[in-house]
Each structure stands twice: as structure tokens, then as C-alpha cells.
Design an enzyme around this catalytic site. Structure first.
Site, PDB file in Angstrom:
ATOM      1  N   ASP A 473      33.596  48.835  45.644  1.00 61.61           N
ATOM      2  CA  ASP A 473      34.030  48.289  44.352  1.00 61.61           C
ATOM      3  C   ASP A 473      35.383  47.573  44.495  1.00 61.61           C
ATOM      4  O   ASP A 473      36.108  47.767  45.480  1.00 61.61           O
ATOM      5  CB  ASP A 473      34.146  49.464  43.367  1.00 61.61           C
ATOM      6  N   ASP A 540      28.484  45.274  34.862  1.00 61.43           N
ATOM      7  CA  ASP A 540      28.634  46.601  34.241  1.00 61.43           C
ATOM      8  C   ASP A 540      27.868  46.671  32.929  1.00 61.43           C
ATOM      9  O   ASP A 540      27.797  47.733  32.318  1.00 61.43           O
ATOM     10  CB  ASP A 540      30.115  46.896  33.980  1.00 61.43           C
TER      11      ASP A 540
HETATM   12  C1  DGJ Z   1      33.409  49.477  38.078  1.00 53.91           C
HETATM   13  C2  DGJ Z   1      31.976  49.406  38.490  1.00 53.91           C
HETATM   14  O1  DGJ Z   1      31.439  48.164  38.175  1.00 53.91           O
HETATM   15  C3  DGJ Z   1      31.202  50.554  37.846  1.00 53.91           C
HETATM   16  O2  DGJ Z   1      29.845  50.457  38.163  1.00 53.91           O
HETATM   17  C4  DGJ Z   1      31.798  51.845  38.323  1.00 53.91           C
HETATM   18  O3  DGJ Z   1      31.577  51.993  39.701  1.00 53.91           O
HETATM   19  C5  DGJ Z   1      33.277  51.895  38.013  1.00 53.91           C
HETATM   20  N1  DGJ Z   1      33.970  50.738  38.497  1.00 53.91           N
HETATM   21  C6  DGJ Z   1      33.914  53.124  38.597  1.00 53.91           C
HETATM   22  O4  DGJ Z   1      35.261  53.129  38.447  1.00 53.91           O
END
Ligand code: DGJ
Length: 783
Positions: A473, A540
Site C-alpha cells: 500500500d 477503496d
Molecule cells: C488503503 C487501502 O486502499 C485499503 O484497502 C486498506 O488497505 C487501508 N489503506 C489500510 O490502511
């Protein structure tokens, strides 16, 4: 295939051609890029005709008075000699700002020369190297063209050598420049923001300059580097289209300039914004690789070229072209609040549903109970996970599932041990308080010691347990850029180079791991990342209706095999919108399917439905991940949209049809299709699924033998255990035997949709955001 005829260099892929030439002035020019034309001996029909310079144009050389550089389709334009369009190169030289690169030589090679730091596509058929020289400035520009015959794709990048006796500053250097006549183009690019990525923007290419770029430090959710040019007549499946992209994950820049003489200039490369790079004496600068493709088969045709290119020439390692596992990610199920018992019970539920990979997201390390602390310290949080990661991995493995883990390696919280030990490792500017994003700072990956630390840290976690998947991430943009070692105008690029180095080492050593890239969803979804990561978390936003658009956008340039798509809870955590469970699945099925909800909280009806979804996806996984993808409607189609995946032989396909808002004004729906074999007959069957009793509200009193309160405990109890179909002892199966021609021409008339009329087996009850999948298979003739 590359063929030379006099000064002409002609490159052919399966269905496209690029024809280069050396002009009478000695400049490298593009005579043609478009659908396939045959190799020949006489290119008189193609070569640009110049009889005179227009009015105020500058004559490059009085001995050839008909030529002005403005009238040529330059392959590497510079300024100072009469080409007043956007140059490919802007250099600061102490001596002069005039640059003029002339053709010197060409060479055909089997492969690319290895780049120092940037990623390359693999399995190139041939590479053409053309060397251009500026004799006065003592500069050499090597232009590399990679030919990918099967993908109808050509790459371009530039290596600039400083053979002069002084350092130079590069302020702009483009990877690709393409000049060609306008075909009444529309530009299609993708814009967005967090959780709202990849909106399709289509506009006419009008006179002047159109720019698609990122200035955030990563390729960004603002504008993806991918874009298309479609000729005015082009549709979804016909007409001339062009697609472009860049193998780069930092600030990118794509420019389309339309001149007064109806010529377009296209450029792709590192964004010149804040770019200021010292090229030392005897030094060289390598640009990222840009790619281009063209098709006569409309938007879908050129998208499919991009998909083929990514699957066969970008994604690499043991997971390339392999089935991707169905995963359960605990993020939306637990966020940071979990413990070992919660996770093991989620693993058990996932196993029960048939899921193949359990992913433990953020929150497993240090004191990370909220997002203000812990980033950078990857030691297991023993309060949450007393028996460590290996206990969980073993639990998953014992059930025949894989175990995966989340990291955010490029970041640090100020509240962390890492920051306490190495405050100088975060990107900051002397004399200013650094600005935070999600309470965190960015580690300076241009520093060798930071790279080494990350390789060691991540490696030791991967060695500590049987981890077969990593979600990498990256949750903020880069600000406060500065460096004590070099000009701050180099930082953005050096950051990406450092990141690629870390990724090359880690993904090389742990090549059995399935790597999924993520950056707050789709904030760094690009071809550079896909050279290391086999799939990407798209957004997300897991709301199914939002995903109609997010996935339609991203799939213009990227294949379904790399698009992460999850079924989450309803109402959606991002949109607070309710969508049917089946639609959440149907949308996610056009991508790498995952689940991201607390399976333990589902009632019998929904859990059984998910088990059936997983089985359906497994049965058709190769088709859904690697089939030829078609958008059968534009995403802004008012009533419903439709997507299709079809195998190469056209013997098997799945069509998804997705309602927007329920309307009573619909006539009879026809199943859209395209490209079926008209000599074949097909069996078409709708993916059967049951309807929740509660969907019908008070109407259930029309069929119930007694009057009941639709919001009362009795109906709630029955709804949790029985579907409408089970209660009515009916089935909503819909199957047809259909000639291929009828599929191609809208000849399958579907049953009527619900229109306030009553439920029976001949009514398709879809409602708002309702959807259906149709599986289509060639009817096998006996004997
Ligand atoms: C952002 C990501 O896009 C989410 O899927 C998740 O992993 C969060 N970060 C966790 O902090």
C-alpha cells in the site's frame, strides 16, 4: 517486423504499421502510424509533400527551401530551428538553447539493452535503435522502438548521452513523440480522486494543447497515464482508435497538441513539472518506456491490444497468466480492531465459502491501533496476535488456503520507532514543518540506506511465516520535497528509481508471492507498478454501482486479470448505498474476485449465495480473468450497461447486464452481444439466483396465506432462512438456444422486467442496480 527501404524504416505488427523516414534535411520523421499497410518499394504515396514553407514559417536550410521543421512530423522535436510546437527536449546549456538532432544511424536488435533502473516490457520481438546526434552541442539521443507483434503495440524510449564538456540540466525529456494528421480525434482520458477513480472524460481534440498529468509524486488517482484517441467515426467495435501509456509510476505528462494545420503532436514522458535533472559530462539519462497501439476495431479493439500487452509483456514471474485466487480481506470487516480469535474465525468462514486466500490488512504490527502510529515498525503486535503471523498462516494453510499480508513500506508515522531512530529518512525541507497526509510522512526512497532497510525489513517478515501474497500500500502524495545530495528537482524521479530498485529485489527474491499494488485504492495504478505487481487494488470504493464506472474506466487500458474487485457489505461503507448482493458479485466477477466483509455476520441466505458465487467464479475463472473483454455499452448509457468476456475461439462467453435505476418505461430487453461465430449455435443461460423475501416489502401479503407485518419478526425470520424462490417453489432459470447471428444482432429477447405487475417465474426482478450474468456456450453437435 522491421524492413528498411532506402531512407524508409517500416515496422509492422500483426495489424498496425509505423513508417519512419529521414527527411531531406536529415531529421527523423514519422510518415505514418495506423492500421497495417504492406511493406513496399515505393513509398511516394506516403511521404509528406512539401512545396513551400507557409508564410511566416522558418526555412530550415536555404538549400532546401521547401522545408520548415514545423511542417514535418518530427520524432524528436527540439527548439531553436523553426519547430514552434512543444519540444521533446528542453535543456539548460550554458552555451546555447538551440538543439538540433540529425539522423546518424540505425540498428535492429533482438532485445532492449538493459536499463539501469527503469522497468522494461518482456518478450519483445525486435528493437529498433535510431541514433540522432547534435554535432554542435555534442549530444546523442538514442531512440528505441520495441515491436510487439502479437499485441499490436510499439514502445518508444530515449537515452540521452552528454558527450559535451559541461554538465547540462534537463528540464524536459519525452519518451515518445508522435506527429500525425488529425482524424477528427476525440481524446479519452481518465480523471478522478480517492474512491472515485477512472472517470471517463471524452472531448474533442481542439486547437491548442491538452494535458493529462500527475504532479502528486505518483501516477495518481487524478489522471491515469493511459489515454486514447478515437477518430470521429469510431465506435465501441469499429473505427480507427489509438491508445497510449507509460511504464512509469511517478509524475507523468501526456500532451496532445493540435496545430492550425490540423496536425496532432502527442507526447508522453516524465512530467516536466519541477523536473530539473543534472546530466553530467559523459553521463546518460534514460526515459521511461512509453507504448502506443492502434486498431480499426474501435475502443474495444485497442483496449484488447492493451490487455494483451499487459498480460503477455508487462506482468511477469510465476503468477503471469495464472489463475488468481479468490481472497477474503479483513479490512472492511474489522478495520484495525481485530484479534487472533476474530481472524481465525474469519479464516474458517472464508474456507466454508470456498475462498482460497486470506489477507490480513493494516493493523497487525507495532502499536497500530489507529492510523496515527506504528507505520515503519513491522514487528508483530503481540497483544493482537500473541502467536504471531506464522500461527495465522498455518491456520489458513491447514485449511488449504493461502495467507497474505498488508504492508505500507514507503511510509513512516512520526509516532514510530523508525522515525525516532532516523528522522532524516523522511522527506522534509529544511526550516519547514513537514505536512502530513493520513498522519504520515514519506520515506526518502532515493536514499540507498532507506532502500536497504526496506529490503531487509520486508524480507525478514516474509521469511517469518508462509506468506504467499503481499498487498503493498501507499497512502499519501509526496510534498516537502528536498534533498541535501542533489537538486530537489531530481527527487520525484529518484524516488521512483529507488522504489523500482526495492521492488526488483523483493519481487525477484520472493517471486512465488502474488504481489498486489495499492495506493489508497487506485492512486498508483500504472504499467510501471505492473512490471512488479501482478494485480492492483482498483479503488477503496467497493460500492457496486460506483464500480460500474471505476471498472469501465480502468478496463479501457488494463486487463481484468490485474483489476482487484471485492464484494463488500451493504450499505456500502463509502457510499452508504444499498445494492443487491448478486450485483456486488457480478461487478466484481469482471476482475480479480475478492470479498471484504464480515462473513460471520451473514445470514443463511446470503452465506449460501456467496458460496454459490465462489463456485460460479471458479468454474469460469479463466474466462473472467483472461477472456477478451468488451464493453457492449458506453458507461453513460442511461438504463443499463453491459460487459462481455469471450474466449479467443468465440465458443464461450459471459455477458453481464447491469441495471442503473429501475424504470417502468423499458420495452423488452434484448441481450447485447458481439463477435459470435455466425456459423455456430449457442446455449445461453442466465446465472440463476434467488431473491430476498424482504425485497418485496408489503407485497408479500398478496401471496402469503395470512396477513403479516413485512417489518415484523416473522418475516425477518423467514427472510433469513428462505428465499422468495424457495417459498414459491419456483425457479427463475432462463435459457435459450440461439444462433450466433442472433447474438450479434440483438436477437435474444429476454423475459420482461418487473413493472409493478407481480412476481412469477416469467418476470425478471432486478430493481435498482439489479443485474444478471449470462453464460453462453457453443452447442456441441454430436458426432
Ligand atoms: C488503503 C487501502 O486502499 C485499503 O484497502 C486498506 O488497505 C487501508 N489503506 C489500510 O490502511
Amino acid at each position: 517486423m522491421i524492413k528498411k527501404t532506402g531512407s524508409i524504416i517500416h515496422i509492422n505488427t500483426k495489424a498496425t504499421s509505423l513508417v519512419l523516414n529521414v527527411s531531406k534535411t536529415g531529421h527523423l520523421v514519422c510518415e505514418y502510424y495506423g492500421p497495417l499497410i504492406p511493406f513496399g518499394e515505393d513509398y511516394g504515396y506516403l511521404v509528406t509533400k512539401t512545396a513551400f514553407p507557409h508564410g511566416t514559417e522558418i526555412v530550415y536550410d536555404e538549400k532546401i527551401p521547401s522545408i520548415s521543421l514545423e511542417g514535418l512530423s518530427m520524432e524528436f522535436a527540439t527548439s531553436g530551428k523553426g519547430d514552434f510546437r512543444e519540444p521533446s527536449l528542453i535543456l539548460q546549456s550554458e552555451t546555447s538553447q538551440v538543439f538540433d538532432f540529425m539522423y546518424e544511424s540505425d540498428e535492429i536488435m533482438d532485445d532492449y539493452p538493459v536499463l539501469d533502473a527503469l522497468p522494461l516490457p518482456h518478450h519483445v520481438d525486435e528493437v529498433l535503435k535510431i541514433t540522432l546526434v547534435d554535432q554542435v552541442q555534442k549530444l546523442k539521443a538514442e531512440l528505441f522502438y520495441g515491436v510487439f507483434i502479437d499485441a499490436d503495440t510499439i514502445s518508444r524510449h530515449v537515452v540521452l548521452h552528454n558527450d559535451s564538456d559541461h554538465d547540462l540540466i534537463i528540464d524536459k525529456i519525452m519518451s515518445l513523440q508522435l506527429d500525425m494528421p488529425n482524424r477528427d480525434f476525440d481524446l479519452i482520458n481518465l480523471y478522478g480522486a480517492w474512491a472515485a477513480e477512472n472517470n471517463i472524460n471524452r472531448r474533442k481534440v481542439t486547437n491548442g494543447i491538452h494535458i493529462n498529468d500527475s504532479k502528486t509524486g505518483n501516477s495518481s488517482n487524478r489522471h491515469n497515464p493511459f489515454f486514447m484517441l478515437v477518430s470521429e467515426q469510431a465506435g465501441l467495435n469499429n473505427g480507427v482508435t489509438y491508445a497510449f501509456n507509460l511504464l512509469y509510476s511517478g509524475n507523468h505528462y501526456e500532451m496532445i497538441e493540435l496545430t492550425s494545420y490540423d496536425r496532432v503532436r502527442i507526447q508522453l514522458g516524465i512530467n516536466p513539472f519541477l523536473f530539473h535533472y543534472r546530466l553530467q559530462i559523459n553521463g546518460k539519462f534514460e526515459t521511461p518506456i512509453a507504448i502506443m497501439s492502434t486498431s480499426t476495431l474501435g475502443q474495444n479493439g485497442v483496449s484488447q491490444n492493451m490487455h494483451h500487452f499487459v498480460n503477455h509483456h508487462i506482468v511477469k514471474g510465476p503468477w503471469a497468466n495464472k489463475d488468481r485466487p479468490i481472497l477474503l480481506n479483513n479490512w472492511e470487516a474489522t478495520y484495525l480492531k481485530f484479534n487472533e480469535a476474530k481472524l481465525t474465525s474469519l479464516i474458517s468462514a472464508a474456507k466454508d465459502a470456498g475462498i482460497e486466500l486470506f489477507v490480513l490488512d493494516d493493523g497487525w504490527f507495532s502499536n497500530r491501533n489507529d492510523d496515527t502510529k506504528g507505520l515503519g515498525d513491522y514487528d508483530v503486535n503481540e497483544k493482537k496476535l500473541p502467536r504471531g503471523l506464522s500461527y495465522l498462516a498455518d491456520k489458513a494453510n491447514a485449511k488449504g488456503m493461502k495467507f497474505g499480508l498488508w504492508f505500507e513500506p514507503e511510509m513512516v508515522n512520526v509516532n514510530s520507532q523508525l522515525y525516532e531512530d532516523h528522522p532524516d529518512w523522511a522527506i522534509k525541507t529544511e526550516g519547514r514543518e513537514p505536512s502530513l497526509g493520513r498522519h504520515q510522512l514519506v520515506l526518502d526512497l532515493s536514499k540507498f540506506e532507506v532502500q536497504a532497510y526496506l529490503i531487509e525489513q520486508i524480507g525478514s517478515v516474509l521469511d517469518s511465516a508462509h506468506i504467499e501474497y503481499v498487498k503493498w500500500d501507499m497512502n499519501r502524495h509526496i510534498t516537502d520535497f528536498s534533498s541535501s545530495s542533489y537538486h530537489s528537482g531530481e527527487l520525484y524521479h529518484r524516488y521512483i528509481i529507488g522504489l523500482y530498485r526495492v521492488l526488483k529485489v523483493l519481487t525477484g527474491k520472493y517471486d512465488y508471492v502474488l504481489w498486489e499494488g495499492c495506493a489508497s485504492g487506485g492512486n498508483r495504478f500504472d504499467l510501471g507498478m505492473l512490471c512488479f505487481f501482478q494485480q492492483m487494488w482498483t479503488s477503496d470504493n467497493t460500492d457496486a454501482y460506483s464500480r460500474y464506472f471505476i471498472q469501465a474506466g480502468i478496463s479501457l487500458g488494463y486487463p481484468l486479470s490485474v483489476i482487484g474487485a471485492h464484494v463488500s457489505a451493504t450499505p456500502s461503507h463509502q457510499m452508504l448505498r444499498n445494492t443487491p448482493l448478486e450485483t456486488r458479485f457480478h461487478v466484481a466477477a469482471f476482475g480479480n474476485l475478492g470479498y471484504e466483509l464480515d462473513l460471520r455476520k451473514l445470514d443463511d441466505v446470503d452465506f449460501k449465495a456467496i458460496r454459490e458465487q465462489v463456485a460460479y467464479y471458479k468454474a469460469h475463472r479463466a474466462l473472467l480473468q483472461y477472456g477478451r473483454f468488451y464493453q457492449l455499452t458506453y458507461p453513460d448509457c442511461p438504463q443499463a450497461i453491459a460487459w462481455m468476456v469471450k474466449n479467443e475461439a468465440s465458443t464461450e462467453a459471459i455477458i453481464g447486464r447491469f441495471n442503473k435505476l429501475q424504470s417502468l418505461l423499458v420495452g423488452s430487453d434484448v441481450l447485447p452481444g458481439f463477435g459470435f461465430d455466425e456459423t455456430l449455435t449457442y446455449h445461453v443461460s442466465a446465472h440463476r439466483y434467488d431473491h430476498r423475501l424482504k425485497m418485496f416489502g408489503g407485497l408479500i401479503n398478496h401471496v402469503a396465506p395470512i396477513q403479516v407485518n413485512e417489518n415484523g419478526p416473522l418475516v425477518s425470520f423467514i427472510d433469513k432462512h428462505k428465499t422468495m424462490e424457495q417459498i414459491m417453489k419456483s425457479t427463475n432459470e432462463e435459457t435459450y438456444i440461439v444462433p450466433g447471428s442472433a447474438l450479434n444482432h440483438g436477437g435474444v429477447r429476454l423475459r420482461a422486467q418487473w413493472a409493478g405487475t407481480g412476481y412469477n417465474k416469467d418476470v425478471r426482478v432486478l430493481g435498482d442496480f439489479g443485474s444478471e450474468l449470462f453464460y453462453i456456450e457453443q452447442v456441441k453437435t454430436s458426432g
